[in-house]
Design a protein around this motif. Structure first.
Motif, short mmCIF file in Angstrom:
data_model
loop_
_atom_site.label_atom_id
_atom_site.label_comp_id
_atom_site.label_asym_id
_atom_site.label_seq_id
_atom_site.Cartn_x
_atom_site.Cartn_y
_atom_site.Cartn_z
N ARG A 98 47.06 36.76 32.37
CA ARG A 98 46.47 35.96 33.44
C ARG A 98 46.10 36.85 34.61
O ARG A 98 46.95 37.20 35.43
CB ARG A 98 47.44 34.88 33.90
CG ARG A 98 46.85 33.94 34.92
CD ARG A 98 47.83 32.84 35.30
NE ARG A 98 47.18 31.86 36.12
CZ ARG A 98 47.06 31.95 37.45
NH1 ARG A 98 47.54 33.00 38.08
NH2 ARG A 98 46.44 31.01 38.13
N THR A 157 42.80 32.62 35.68
CA THR A 157 42.75 31.90 34.42
C THR A 157 43.41 32.74 33.34
O THR A 157 43.52 33.96 33.47
CB THR A 157 41.29 31.59 34.04
OG1 THR A 157 41.29 30.78 32.87
CG2 THR A 157 40.49 32.85 33.78
N THR A 158 43.87 32.10 32.32
CA THR A 158 44.49 32.83 31.21
C THR A 158 43.40 33.32 30.27
O THR A 158 42.51 32.57 29.88
CB THR A 158 45.48 31.92 30.46
OG1 THR A 158 46.47 31.48 31.39
CG2 THR A 158 46.13 32.65 29.32
#
Length: 160
Positions: free
Chosen positions: A135, A144-145
């Protein structure tokens, strides 16, 4: 064993897929394994020194999890601590890694993998792949991952 810890270099390289033109210019200039320490029969701790050139804004990497696979079989589960990457600078980071040998993986195969540079049985690095989840986030927490699967280690090494 050095090939196994190229994982962190891949993490920084994956940021090239982020939005924004300057993130594509992030470069890993050097990777050095400072120490390796086995813990029991199934755990390995390592410290790597990674030099990163980041012309973009600063960010942090969290939730780093990698699964190193050999011939499609999960071999080592690798985690890394949180890393703050300084913006608009070239800096060397010392990063602790922790690896756990998968339950179904034979530790003797790991020894062959670590000795692939010399010896009679040379390991084909095309058989070594990495699934990576991390992340990247801006310092404000927006992120965001990112998940990448089946990254061939041999392709990464050819680019270095």
């Amino acid at each position: 064993m050095k090939r196994l810890f190229v994982v962190l270099a891949i993490v920084v390289t994956l940021l090239s897929g982020c939005r924004g033109r300057s993130f594509r210019d992030i470069k890993v200039n050097s990777l050095e394994i400072v120490s390796l320490s086995p813990h029991g029969l199934r755990d390995i701790d390592a410290v790597v020194r990674l030099t990163v050139y980041n012309p973009a804004v600063g960010f942090e990497l969290t939730d780093v999890l990698g699964q190193l696979k050999y011939k499609g079989e999960e071999a080592i589960i690798i985690t890394a601590d949180q890393v703050m990457v300084t913006g608009k600078a070239e800096k060397t980071y010392t990063i602790p890694l922790h690896g756990t040998i998968a339950d179904d993986f034979n530790p003797f195969q790991l020894l062959n993998l670590m000795n692939s540079s010399g010896g009679e049985k040379k390991i084909n690095l095309d058989d070594v792949t990495l699934d990576l989840s991390l992340r990247p986030a801006l310092r404000g927490g927006i992120g965001t991952t990112v998940v990448k699967k089946d990254i061939r280690i041999s392709d990464f090494l050819k680019k270095q």
